[in-house]
Scaffold this motif. Structure first.
Motif, PDB file in Angstrom:
ATOM      1  N   TRP A  47       4.825  30.347 -37.365  1.00 31.80           N
ATOM      2  CA  TRP A  47       4.758  29.239 -38.314  1.00 31.80           C
ATOM      3  C   TRP A  47       6.159  28.769 -38.713  1.00 31.80           C
ATOM      4  O   TRP A  47       6.415  27.578 -38.828  1.00 31.80           O
ATOM      5  CB  TRP A  47       3.976  29.643 -39.562  1.00 31.80           C
ATOM      6  CG  TRP A  47       2.527  29.948 -39.327  1.00 31.80           C
ATOM      7  CD1 TRP A  47       1.796  29.668 -38.213  1.00 31.80           C
ATOM      8  CD2 TRP A  47       1.643  30.595 -40.230  1.00 31.80           C
ATOM      9  NE1 TRP A  47       0.497  30.106 -38.376  1.00 31.80           N
ATOM     10  CE2 TRP A  47       0.369  30.683 -39.606  1.00 31.80           C
ATOM     11  CE3 TRP A  47       1.786  31.122 -41.501  1.00 31.80           C
ATOM     12  CZ2 TRP A  47      -0.733  31.260 -40.210  1.00 31.80           C
ATOM     13  CZ3 TRP A  47       0.686  31.702 -42.122  1.00 31.80           C
ATOM     14  CH2 TRP A  47      -0.557  31.767 -41.479  1.00 31.80           C
ATOM     15  N   GLN A  48       7.051  29.727 -38.927  1.00 35.10           N
ATOM     16  CA  GLN A  48       8.417  29.380 -39.318  1.00 35.10           C
ATOM     17  C   GLN A  48       9.125  28.639 -38.185  1.00 35.10           C
ATOM     18  O   GLN A  48       9.864  27.696 -38.413  1.00 35.10           O
ATOM     19  CB  GLN A  48       9.200  30.633 -39.715  1.00 35.10           C
ATOM     20  CG  GLN A  48      10.496  30.333 -40.438  1.00 35.10           C
ATOM     21  CD  GLN A  48      10.279  29.608 -41.751  1.00 35.10           C
ATOM     22  OE1 GLN A  48       9.545  30.063 -42.628  1.00 35.10           O
ATOM     23  NE2 GLN A  48      10.913  28.453 -41.891  1.00 35.10           N
ATOM     24  N   ALA A  49       8.854  29.064 -36.942  1.00 32.64           N
ATOM     25  CA  ALA A  49       9.448  28.391 -35.779  1.00 32.64           C
ATOM     26  C   ALA A  49       8.953  26.944 -35.695  1.00 32.64           C
ATOM     27  O   ALA A  49       9.727  26.032 -35.379  1.00 32.64           O
ATOM     28  CB  ALA A  49       9.116  29.153 -34.504  1.00 32.64           C
ATOM     29  N   VAL A  50       7.670  26.734 -35.966  1.00 36.66           N
ATOM     30  CA  VAL A  50       7.122  25.378 -35.959  1.00 36.66           C
ATOM     31  C   VAL A  50       7.800  24.539 -37.036  1.00 36.66           C
ATOM     32  O   VAL A  50       8.213  23.401 -36.794  1.00 36.66           O
ATOM     33  CB  VAL A  50       5.586  25.393 -36.160  1.00 36.66           C
ATOM     34  CG1 VAL A  50       5.058  23.986 -36.428  1.00 36.66           C
ATOM     35  CG2 VAL A  50       4.901  26.003 -34.956  1.00 36.66           C
TER      36      VAL A  50
ATOM     37  N   ASN B 129      10.730  24.988 -38.421  1.00 36.10           N
ATOM     38  CA  ASN B 129      12.127  24.741 -38.048  1.00 36.10           C
ATOM     39  C   ASN B 129      12.233  23.683 -36.968  1.00 36.10           C
ATOM     40  O   ASN B 129      13.127  22.829 -37.010  1.00 36.10           O
ATOM     41  CB  ASN B 129      12.795  26.035 -37.569  1.00 36.10           C
ATOM     42  CG  ASN B 129      12.993  27.032 -38.694  1.00 36.10           C
ATOM     43  OD1 ASN B 129      12.982  26.681 -39.864  1.00 36.10           O
ATOM     44  ND2 ASN B 129      13.159  28.291 -38.330  1.00 36.10           N
ATOM     45  N   SER B 130      11.329  23.704 -36.000  1.00 38.95           N
ATOM     46  CA  SER B 130      11.384  22.721 -34.911  1.00 38.95           C
ATOM     47  C   SER B 130      11.109  21.312 -35.413  1.00 38.95           C
ATOM     48  O   SER B 130      11.537  20.340 -34.799  1.00 38.95           O
ATOM     49  CB  SER B 130      10.399  23.085 -33.803  1.00 38.95           C
ATOM     50  OG  SER B 130       9.064  22.848 -34.229  1.00 38.95           O
ATOM     51  N   ARG B 131      10.390  21.203 -36.524  1.00 39.29           N
ATOM     52  CA  ARG B 131      10.082  19.891 -37.099  1.00 39.29           C
ATOM     53  C   ARG B 131      11.037  19.519 -38.229  1.00 39.29           C
ATOM     54  O   ARG B 131      10.858  18.506 -38.893  1.00 39.29           O
ATOM     55  CB  ARG B 131       8.652  19.874 -37.635  1.00 39.29           C
ATOM     56  CG  ARG B 131       7.631  20.053 -36.549  1.00 39.29           C
ATOM     57  CD  ARG B 131       6.254  20.141 -37.127  1.00 39.29           C
ATOM     58  NE  ARG B 131       5.300  20.346 -36.055  1.00 39.29           N
ATOM     59  CZ  ARG B 131       4.054  19.921 -36.088  1.00 39.29           C
ATOM     60  NH1 ARG B 131       3.614  19.270 -37.132  1.00 39.29           N
ATOM     61  NH2 ARG B 131       3.265  20.141 -35.083  1.00 39.29           N
ATOM     62  N   ASP B 132      12.030  20.386 -38.448  1.00 37.94           N
ATOM     63  CA  ASP B 132      13.007  20.168 -39.521  1.00 37.94           C
ATOM     64  C   ASP B 132      12.308  20.015 -40.876  1.00 37.94           C
ATOM     65  O   ASP B 132      12.634  19.133 -41.668  1.00 37.94           O
ATOM     66  CB  ASP B 132      13.880  18.956 -39.208  1.00 37.94           C
ATOM     67  CG  ASP B 132      15.154  18.930 -40.047  1.00 37.94           C
ATOM     68  OD1 ASP B 132      15.590  20.008 -40.493  1.00 37.94           O
ATOM     69  OD2 ASP B 132      15.709  17.834 -40.260  1.00 37.94           O
ATOM     70  N   GLU B 133      11.327  20.874 -41.105  1.00 34.27           N
ATOM     71  CA  GLU B 133      10.583  20.897 -42.365  1.00 34.27           C
ATOM     72  C   GLU B 133      10.563  22.326 -42.882  1.00 34.27           C
ATOM     73  O   GLU B 133      10.874  23.264 -42.151  1.00 34.27           O
ATOM     74  CB  GLU B 133       9.123  20.459 -42.164  1.00 34.27           C
ATOM     75  CG  GLU B 133       8.921  19.008 -41.839  1.00 34.27           C
ATOM     76  CD  GLU B 133       7.435  18.640 -41.809  1.00 34.27           C
ATOM     77  OE1 GLU B 133       6.813  18.602 -42.892  1.00 34.27           O
ATOM     78  OE2 GLU B 133       6.907  18.424 -40.712  1.00 34.27           O
ATOM     79  N   THR B 134      10.160  22.487 -44.128  1.00 33.75           N
ATOM     80  CA  THR B 134       9.931  23.823 -44.650  1.00 33.75           C
ATOM     81  C   THR B 134       8.463  24.164 -44.434  1.00 33.75           C
ATOM     82  O   THR B 134       7.610  23.276 -44.297  1.00 33.75           O
ATOM     83  CB  THR B 134      10.251  23.907 -46.157  1.00 33.75           C
ATOM     84  OG1 THR B 134       9.354  23.040 -46.868  1.00 33.75           O
ATOM     85  CG2 THR B 134      11.696  23.519 -46.440  1.00 33.75           C
TER      86      THR B 134
ATOM     87  N   THR C 134       0.042  37.814 -40.355  1.00 34.55           N
ATOM     88  CA  THR C 134       0.728  38.880 -39.627  1.00 34.55           C
ATOM     89  C   THR C 134       2.199  38.491 -39.478  1.00 34.55           C
ATOM     90  O   THR C 134       2.554  37.300 -39.599  1.00 34.55           O
ATOM     91  CB  THR C 134       0.119  39.071 -38.224  1.00 34.55           C
ATOM     92  OG1 THR C 134       0.383  37.897 -37.455  1.00 34.55           O
ATOM     93  CG2 THR C 134      -1.379  39.344 -38.295  1.00 34.55           C
ATOM     94  N   PRO C 135       3.060  39.445 -39.207  1.00 33.04           N
ATOM     95  CA  PRO C 135       4.462  39.092 -38.963  1.00 33.04           C
ATOM     96  C   PRO C 135       4.619  38.096 -37.811  1.00 33.04           C
ATOM     97  O   PRO C 135       5.455  37.194 -37.875  1.00 33.04           O
ATOM     98  CB  PRO C 135       5.117  40.436 -38.625  1.00 33.04           C
ATOM     99  CG  PRO C 135       4.278  41.455 -39.335  1.00 33.04           C
ATOM    100  CD  PRO C 135       2.869  40.909 -39.255  1.00 33.04           C
ATOM    101  N   ALA C 136       3.789  38.232 -36.779  1.00 30.41           N
ATOM    102  CA  ALA C 136       3.866  37.308 -35.642  1.00 30.41           C
ATOM    103  C   ALA C 136       3.459  35.895 -36.065  1.00 30.41           C
ATOM    104  O   ALA C 136       4.072  34.907 -35.629  1.00 30.41           O
ATOM    105  CB  ALA C 136       2.969  37.797 -34.502  1.00 30.41           C
TER     106      ALA C 136
ATOM    107  N   VAL D 225       2.606  22.839 -45.384  1.00 34.22           N
ATOM    108  CA  VAL D 225       1.336  23.182 -46.042  1.00 34.22           C
ATOM    109  C   VAL D 225       0.957  22.087 -47.036  1.00 34.22           C
ATOM    110  O   VAL D 225      -0.198  21.630 -47.058  1.00 34.22           O
ATOM    111  CB  VAL D 225       1.424  24.556 -46.738  1.00 34.22           C
ATOM    112  CG1 VAL D 225       0.205  24.806 -47.609  1.00 34.22           C
ATOM    113  CG2 VAL D 225       1.599  25.663 -45.706  1.00 34.22           C
ATOM    114  N   ARG D 226       1.914  21.619 -47.847  1.00 37.35           N
ATOM    115  CA  ARG D 226       1.627  20.555 -48.816  1.00 37.35           C
ATOM    116  C   ARG D 226       1.140  19.294 -48.097  1.00 37.35           C
ATOM    117  O   ARG D 226       0.164  18.676 -48.505  1.00 37.35           O
ATOM    118  CB  ARG D 226       2.881  20.213 -49.621  1.00 37.35           C
ATOM    119  CG  ARG D 226       3.020  20.996 -50.869  1.00 37.35           C
ATOM    120  CD  ARG D 226       4.157  20.430 -51.735  1.00 37.35           C
ATOM    121  NE  ARG D 226       4.937  21.559 -52.188  1.00 37.35           N
ATOM    122  CZ  ARG D 226       6.084  21.971 -51.671  1.00 37.35           C
ATOM    123  NH1 ARG D 226       6.652  21.309 -50.703  1.00 37.35           N
ATOM    124  NH2 ARG D 226       6.677  23.036 -52.134  1.00 37.35           N
TER     125      ARG D 226
END
Length: 116
Positions: free
Chosen positions: A26-29, A31-36, A19-21, A41-42
């Motif tokens: 997931w993107q916020a997580v 970014n907070s970890r300075d990862e893509t 979902t968009p949410a 996922v990898r």
């Protein structure tokens, strides 16, 4: 032994419906970890441990300023040595020694202030 072969190029795409949410969360997580998101996922799929990043403590502005002054003195010495390539004249040697004395005094002050 370290392999000098080029790493295999990632050429396949994996799609995940969300979902968009969910995507925003997931993107916020990531970014907070300075990862893509792909990197997370990898890492999770490969079972590799998360890289632990030690936070850099805040620095004292006076200390940073004094270290910058020392760096400036070192740059001046490097410039003199690079221009002369070989120290031939005694005057150049005295000039460089003078710069080294300044660096020594600056470092002594730095240590005294850091110890206080």
């Amino acid at each position: 032994m370290v392999s000098l072969a080029e790493p295999e190029k990632r050429s396949r795409l994996v799609r995940v419906r969300c979902t968009p949410a969910e995507l925003e969360r997931w993107q916020a997580v990531a970014n907070s970890r300075d990862e893509t998101l792909s990197g997370i996922v990898r890492r999770l799929m490969d079972g590799t441990p998360e890289k632990v990043r030690v936070p850099i403590p805040p620095a004292d502005a006076r200390l940073v300023r004094q270290v910058a002054m020392v760096g400036n003195n070192l740059n001046q010495i490097a410039r003199v040595v690079n221009e002369a390539r070989v120290i031939e004249a005694h005057a150049d040697a005295r000039d460089i020694l003078g710069h080294l004395v300044i660096i020594e005094r600056t470092l002594s002050k730095l240590v005294q202030e850091a110890s206080a």
